[in-house]
Design an enzyme around this catalytic site. Structure first.
Site, PDB file in Angstrom:
ATOM      1  N   HIS A 103      83.929  34.197 -53.887  1.00 18.21           N
ATOM      2  CA  HIS A 103      85.142  34.639 -54.558  1.00 18.21           C
ATOM      3  C   HIS A 103      86.057  33.427 -54.686  1.00 18.21           C
ATOM      4  O   HIS A 103      86.463  32.846 -53.681  1.00 18.21           O
ATOM      5  CB  HIS A 103      85.790  35.733 -53.702  1.00 18.21           C
ATOM      6  CG  HIS A 103      87.033  36.282 -54.289  1.00 18.21           C
ATOM      7  ND1 HIS A 103      87.028  37.073 -55.409  1.00 18.21           N
ATOM      8  CD2 HIS A 103      88.321  36.146 -53.911  1.00 18.21           C
ATOM      9  CE1 HIS A 103      88.266  37.403 -55.690  1.00 18.21           C
ATOM     10  NE2 HIS A 103      89.063  36.864 -54.802  1.00 18.21           N
ATOM     11  N   LYS A 110      95.256  31.964 -57.679  1.00 18.15           N
ATOM     12  CA  LYS A 110      94.177  31.067 -58.097  1.00 18.15           C
ATOM     13  C   LYS A 110      94.036  31.059 -59.629  1.00 18.15           C
ATOM     14  O   LYS A 110      93.951  29.996 -60.236  1.00 18.15           O
ATOM     15  CB  LYS A 110      92.837  31.526 -57.486  1.00 18.15           C
ATOM     16  CG  LYS A 110      92.808  31.488 -55.973  1.00 18.15           C
ATOM     17  CD  LYS A 110      91.438  31.835 -55.443  1.00 18.15           C
ATOM     18  CE  LYS A 110      91.009  33.259 -55.715  1.00 18.15           C
ATOM     19  NZ  LYS A 110      91.739  34.266 -54.951  1.00 18.15           N
ATOM     20  N   ASP A 144      86.978  34.186 -60.276  1.00 16.06           N
ATOM     21  CA  ASP A 144      86.625  35.310 -59.405  1.00 16.06           C
ATOM     22  C   ASP A 144      85.201  35.252 -58.862  1.00 16.06           C
ATOM     23  O   ASP A 144      85.000  35.320 -57.676  1.00 16.06           O
ATOM     24  CB  ASP A 144      86.832  36.652 -60.118  1.00 16.06           C
ATOM     25  CG  ASP A 144      87.962  37.424 -59.472  1.00 16.06           C
ATOM     26  OD1 ASP A 144      88.720  36.779 -58.727  1.00 16.06           O
ATOM     27  OD2 ASP A 144      88.087  38.621 -59.713  1.00 16.06           O
TER      28      ASP A 144
END
Lengths: 317, 95
Positions: free
Chosen positions: A145, A166, A184
């Protein structure tokens, strides 16, 4: 761990990495066969009659030697050799140097469903390309992730909890001219003892979720120059909510690493708090990493200069 | 840690809207919720992860939760998939 199932047809055409320049000439019914072993075999000894250790479940490479050997056999001899050879469950055969096997070979291959390919390349070059592809296909892999961006030529893997920023950071980096690889879901492969290659999930290519906007396509919005498909991971940036009282690295004297698939990737921990410009920190970290690759460690050099000047002052006193 | 498996029904598989429903449901619980399909794990709280699994109709999924509220999280997600992402009363009427 992703399951390493590779079919022969995956290597046909442009694989996106290397074009093997192979074409199928016989045994098309076996094209969906799976490759289980990431090795190859030169069947020279086998054709000559030595069947011990015959690795029939690997890709068989017929170079000039093997082809010439088959050529000089008389018809009955050839039939005997091929009968024995194809009695094994051979995975597939690839002829190099554009050498075409004769009709008898093709008949056996068609009957047994063993795919036969021909390539224009010479044996050594072809073998090295094939081994590279096989290594990559069979490389240990893991899905993490995170968000993966190419910043000034350094593959930067941004990690941290959901909602730490992020994706927003990656978006700002793209806006500044850097390249986006994956958001992701980052698939990492250890293609060599020291090389970690990262890419996105094929389904999600160049898509990103930004809270409040939903799903966007970075390639459509920012254009082809803003994306790339894969990149070597060279720096891990861990974004973390700023905690009062926690010690963060102030000097950068020690090198931190983050282990992924047993490879120690240089890493930094960046505390996030409102108003902090994270993208510029990531950019600087990437540039600093390039300096380190060239052997320039700023903190250590400053430390050495300070020590030397202190030593001089001590002597003068 | 709680784990249950479920088969995805319906025609379309888990496309954008059902994926969003899974994420919304998982976000209600503080625990970590994972979806596992063919040994590939995905964070059920991330829309991109869920979409990336490419869950087609007939896929076998394992729902795994760990932490506070894990039992309720797994049960409500399994029930959502079993009811084919429709409100329970509606699907009960159809059956």
């Amino acid at each position: 761990m992703a399951n390493n199932r590779v079919q022969l047809k995956d290597f046909l055409g442009d694989t996106g990495i290397i074009d093997l320049q192979i074409r199928l000439v016989a045994g098309s019914t076996g094209i969906t066969r799976e490759i289980h072993v990431g090795d190859i075999n030169r069947p020279g000894l086998t054709l000559a009659g030595f069947y011990d250790f015959f690795a029939y479940d690997r890709i068989q490479i017929f170079g000039l030697g093997e082809t010439a050997y088959l050529h000089q056999l008389s018809e009955p001899e050839k039939k005997e050799v091929l009968e024995k050879f194809f009695s094994y469950d051979v995975l597939c055969c690839i002829f190099t140097h554009n050498e075409e096997p004769d009709s008898l070979f093709m008949e056996y291959a068609d009957a047994k469903g063993v795919p036969i390919f021909i390539t224009k390349k010479d044996t050594t070059k072809f073998t090295s390309s094939l081994v590279y592809l096989l290594n990559e296909a069979f490389a240990p892999s893991v899905t993490l992730h995170g968000t993966f961006v190419d910043v000034y030529g350094i593959g930067v893997l941004l990690m941290g909890k959901s909602g730490v920023g992020k994706s927003e950071c990656a978006l700002e980096l793209v806006e500044r001219g850097h390249r986006f690889i994956a958001d992701d879901v980052v698939i990492l492969k250890r293609i060599d003892e020291s090389i970690l290659m990262g890419s996105g999930a094929p389904m999600l290519k160049h898509h990103m979720e930004i809270r409040g906007l939903g799903i966007i396509n970075v390639k459509d919005i920012f254009g082809i120059r803003s994306v790339r498909d894969r990149k070597r991971v060279e720096l891990v940036v861990i974004l973390e909510e700023w905690e009062q009282g926690k010690e963060y690295d102030r000097l950068g004297l020690e090198d931190q690493t983050h282990a992924i698939l047993d490879i120690d990737v240089p890493s930094i921990m960046v505390p996030v708090r409102p108003g902090r410009n994270i993208p510029i920190i990531v950019e600087t970290a990437a540039l600093n990493q390039r300096l380190k690759k060239q052997g320039i460690f700023t903190a250590r050099e400053l430390d050495r200069n300070i020590r030397e000047s202190l030593k001089r002052e001590n002597k003068e006193e | 840690m709680i784990e249950r498996d479920v088969i995805v029904k319906g025609d379309a598989g888990v496309h954008a809207r059902p994926a969003m429903m899974l994420v919304k449901e998982a976000m209600k619980y503080p625990c970590q919720v994972m979806l596992i399909k063919d040994d590939v794990e995905a964070d059920c709280k991330s829309i991109m992860s869920v979409l990336g699994l490419a869950i087609v109709s007939g896929s076998r999924l394992i729902i795994r939760a760990d932490g506070e509220g894990d039992a309720q999280a797994v049960n409500s997600i399994v029930s959502m998939i079993e009811h084919n992402f429709k409100p329970h009363e509606e699907s009960a009427e159809k059956n």
